[in-house]
Design an enzyme around this catalytic site. Structure first.
Site, PDB file in Angstrom:
ATOM      1  N   HIS A 122      74.072 -24.057  -2.358  1.00 37.34           N
ATOM      2  CA  HIS A 122      74.576 -25.085  -3.278  1.00 37.34           C
ATOM      3  C   HIS A 122      73.480 -25.534  -4.223  1.00 37.34           C
ATOM      4  O   HIS A 122      72.307 -25.630  -3.853  1.00 37.34           O
ATOM      5  CB  HIS A 122      75.182 -26.264  -2.515  1.00 37.34           C
ATOM      6  CG  HIS A 122      74.241 -27.033  -1.642  1.00 37.34           C
ATOM      7  ND1 HIS A 122      73.500 -28.115  -2.100  1.00 37.34           N
ATOM      8  CD2 HIS A 122      73.937 -26.916  -0.324  1.00 37.34           C
ATOM      9  CE1 HIS A 122      72.790 -28.618  -1.103  1.00 37.34           C
ATOM     10  NE2 HIS A 122      73.024 -27.910  -0.010  1.00 37.34           N
ATOM     11  N   ASP A 164      73.466 -28.531  -5.937  1.00 42.23           N
ATOM     12  CA  ASP A 164      73.226 -29.966  -6.043  1.00 42.23           C
ATOM     13  C   ASP A 164      72.205 -30.428  -5.024  1.00 42.23           C
ATOM     14  O   ASP A 164      71.982 -29.792  -3.995  1.00 42.23           O
ATOM     15  CB  ASP A 164      74.527 -30.757  -5.893  1.00 42.23           C
ATOM     16  CG  ASP A 164      75.150 -30.626  -4.502  1.00 42.23           C
ATOM     17  OD1 ASP A 164      75.264 -29.494  -4.016  1.00 42.23           O
ATOM     18  OD2 ASP A 164      75.528 -31.669  -3.916  1.00 42.23           O
ATOM     19  N   ASP A 200      66.628 -28.474  -0.150  1.00 38.46           N
ATOM     20  CA  ASP A 200      68.036 -28.493   0.234  1.00 38.46           C
ATOM     21  C   ASP A 200      68.866 -28.645  -1.034  1.00 38.46           C
ATOM     22  O   ASP A 200      69.091 -29.755  -1.506  1.00 38.46           O
ATOM     23  CB  ASP A 200      68.272 -29.661   1.203  1.00 38.46           C
ATOM     24  CG  ASP A 200      69.701 -29.769   1.688  1.00 38.46           C
ATOM     25  OD1 ASP A 200      70.493 -28.851   1.437  1.00 38.46           O
ATOM     26  OD2 ASP A 200      70.033 -30.807   2.294  1.00 38.46           O
ATOM     27  N   GLU A 258      77.989 -30.023  -2.626  1.00 40.19           N
ATOM     28  CA  GLU A 258      77.939 -29.920  -1.176  1.00 40.19           C
ATOM     29  C   GLU A 258      77.416 -31.199  -0.552  1.00 40.19           C
ATOM     30  O   GLU A 258      77.880 -31.621   0.519  1.00 40.19           O
ATOM     31  CB  GLU A 258      77.057 -28.729  -0.779  1.00 40.19           C
ATOM     32  CG  GLU A 258      77.125 -28.347   0.700  1.00 40.19           C
ATOM     33  CD  GLU A 258      76.107 -29.076   1.581  1.00 40.19           C
ATOM     34  OE1 GLU A 258      76.169 -28.894   2.817  1.00 40.19           O
ATOM     35  OE2 GLU A 258      75.265 -29.833   1.031  1.00 40.19           O
ATOM     36  N   GLU A 259      76.474 -31.840  -1.201  1.00 42.78           N
ATOM     37  CA  GLU A 259      75.837 -33.025  -0.629  1.00 42.78           C
ATOM     38  C   GLU A 259      76.764 -34.234  -0.563  1.00 42.78           C
ATOM     39  O   GLU A 259      76.476 -35.193   0.148  1.00 42.78           O
ATOM     40  CB  GLU A 259      74.578 -33.384  -1.425  1.00 42.78           C
ATOM     41  CG  GLU A 259      73.474 -32.348  -1.365  1.00 42.78           C
ATOM     42  CD  GLU A 259      72.824 -32.239   0.006  1.00 42.78           C
ATOM     43  OE1 GLU A 259      73.269 -32.938   0.927  1.00 42.78           O
ATOM     44  OE2 GLU A 259      71.878 -31.455   0.144  1.00 42.78           O
ATOM     45  N   ASP A 319      71.197 -22.449   4.038  1.00 41.83           N
ATOM     46  CA  ASP A 319      71.099 -23.888   3.780  1.00 41.83           C
ATOM     47  C   ASP A 319      70.581 -24.648   4.999  1.00 41.83           C
ATOM     48  O   ASP A 319      70.856 -25.832   5.156  1.00 41.83           O
ATOM     49  CB  ASP A 319      72.501 -24.411   3.383  1.00 41.83           C
ATOM     50  CG  ASP A 319      72.498 -25.844   2.894  1.00 41.83           C
ATOM     51  OD1 ASP A 319      71.438 -26.321   2.452  1.00 41.83           O
ATOM     52  OD2 ASP A 319      73.561 -26.491   2.956  1.00 41.83           O
ATOM     53  N   HIS A 323      66.352 -34.663   1.995  1.00 37.89           N
ATOM     54  CA  HIS A 323      66.932 -35.895   1.447  1.00 37.89           C
ATOM     55  C   HIS A 323      65.912 -37.025   1.368  1.00 37.89           C
ATOM     56  O   HIS A 323      66.284 -38.196   1.401  1.00 37.89           O
ATOM     57  CB  HIS A 323      68.140 -36.365   2.265  1.00 37.89           C
ATOM     58  CG  HIS A 323      69.292 -35.420   2.291  1.00 37.89           C
ATOM     59  ND1 HIS A 323      70.557 -35.799   2.682  1.00 37.89           N
ATOM     60  CD2 HIS A 323      69.378 -34.102   1.976  1.00 37.89           C
ATOM     61  CE1 HIS A 323      71.376 -34.760   2.616  1.00 37.89           C
ATOM     62  NE2 HIS A 323      70.678 -33.723   2.183  1.00 37.89           N
TER      63      HIS A 323
END
Length: 445
Positions: A99, A101, A162, A203-204, A226, A410
């Site tokens: 992903h 994002d 990520d 995705e997040e 991922d 994150h």
């Protein structure tokens, strides 16, 4: 005629130049993390932020430069491409997914990657904010990476490993296989299954495959690239739901509020405080689920709203969490009869293990076996989070998740290493080859 793939002809130049001696997969990663792609949970659009399309366009352009013809970017920002198979009769079509994002949990605009060569342990201050440090006492995984070349942000943003690590690895897989095909007189390293490359958005925020055209994707089995530490193969996720709790109260001048005011903020706070304090992200691990009040809307006495994540590996556990939340809302409706309390719960994804095993258990077995062919001892792990693969597995495409070597996602403490990216690249190529050698066998359930 296919053009020879190159890594020096690029459709964009990043603000922070790529160090000259980085290997190709790390150079790609360095460039991609500098493209702002933070998603937005409050947006109803797909993608939730238009900036995600910036990286999607870059990837589509680079795939064309590599020489692929079957490339498409749709209106939602999904990018599809095909790496042709070799001697592929009887082999399934294999999907590789990442992903674009990054999480809204930490700043993601203006990422300045930093290379820390030959890490020798100890506390490592990050140059953009020296109060942000990588510290083995807090991040013990650092101790296993002595001698590695660490990749971080400057400490003012997340890094974006990520999942731009997965994006970079998949792009390099395509480039390396195409180079091999050009070098081998008889058509590459075959046998190799056709590989459908897919880059997703959002995705997040739990909507990574919400608008995905499964028929256009066209994979029989797939993997999301991922995951975390090298060696981790993830085939089981939380069941996930999001609850939106909205309180409507009664506002009045506080000097004359007795027996009139009903404070929506206080009611919401009471509801959140009534949830089990030992069932939060900060107090659980392994297979333990949680309640997570992660976002508050702008609130006042008149109205207040919160979003809560509900997570549990078991169906019965998820049902209990939904029931407990609704029971607390019912209790507060009795306690505050003039208020209006609504609880809306939306399921996001299901634990994917049973779907994978029912559809094609080879996706797990082959992922484990392929790791050993490149000297990596794999470990089946739980995903204490979300993955596009959970939704895809539920929809009939078994999709475990593979490691990328990243840590502390994150957050401004996020890091990966050049060596981890190279190991991930070697592993994903080995997995594709393993499917080429063994994928024609009958599926045994």
């Amino acid at each position: 005629m296919r053009r020879s793939p190159t890594d020096d002809v690029l459709p964009h130049v990043p603000p922070v130049p790529v160090p000259a001696d980085l290997p190709p997969v790390a150079a790609r990663f360095w460039r991609y993390v500098q493209v702002h792609t933070t998603s937005d949970p409050d947006s109803g659009a797909t993608p939730s932020t238009l900036c995600q399309k910036d990286l999607a366009r870059i990837l589509a352009a680079e795939l064309r430069l590599l020489g692929l013809d079957d490339i498409e970017m749709d209106d939602h920002g999904y990018v599809y491409a095909t790496l042709p198979g070799i001697q592929a009769e009887g082999l399934p079509t294999l999907g590789l997914i990442a992903h674009v994002d990054t999480s809204p949990d930490a700043p993601g605009d203006g990422v300045h990657p930093v290379l820390h060569r030959n890490y020798q342990g100890g506390v490592l201050p990050l140059p953009g904010d020296t109060s942000v440090t990588l510290d083995p006492a807090r991040q013990p995984s650092l101790r296993a990476h002595l001698g590695h070349d660490l990749l971080t942000s400057d400490g003012t943003t997340l890094l974006g490993s990520d999942d731009k690590a997965g994006v970079a690895v998949i792009m390099q897989v395509v480039a390396d296989f195409l180079n091999a095909d050009l070098l081998h007189e008889h058509g590459g390293e075959g046998p190799r299954p056709p590989v459908r490359v897919l880059f997703t958005v959002d995705e997040e925020v739990g909507r990574g495959v919400e608008q995905l055209d499964l028929a256009r994707f066209g994979a029989d089995v797939a993997y999301t690239v991922d995951g975390g530490a090298v060696g981790g193969i993830y085939a089981e996720t939380f069941n996930a739901a999001e609850a939106v709790v909205r309180i409507e109260g009664v506002t009045v001048h506080p000097g004359y509020a007795k027996d009139v005011m009903i404070n929506a903020v206080e009611i919401l706070s009471e509801l959140i405080a009534a949830l089990p304090s030992d069932e939060t992200p900060a107090t659980t691990h392994g297979r333990e689920g949680y309640f997570y009040a992660h976002r508050l809307a702008e609130s006042s006495t008149a109205e207040a709203e919160a979003r809560l994540m509900l997570r549990d590996f078991d169906d019965d556990g998820m049902a209990r969490r939904k029931r407990l939340l609704r029971e607390q809302a019912d209790r507060l409706r009795v306690r505050y009869p003039g208020s209006r309390i609504t609880v809306t719960i939306q399921d996001q994804y299901r634990n994917m293990r049973s779907y994978i095993e029912e559809t094609d258990p080879r996706t797990i077995a082959f992922a484990l076996d392929a790791a050993r062919t490149v000297g990596i001892e794999p470990e089946l792990k739980l995903i204490r989070g979300g993955t596009d693969g959970a939704r895809l597995s539920e929809q009939g495409i078994p999709t475990p998740n593979l490691f990328t070597g990243g840590h502390d996602f994150h957050s401004v403490f996020e890091w990966n290493t050049v060596q981890n990216l190279e190991q991930t690249l070697a592993y994903v190529k080995a997995l594709v080859r393993y499917w080429g050698t063994h994928g024609g066998a009958e599926v045994r359930r």
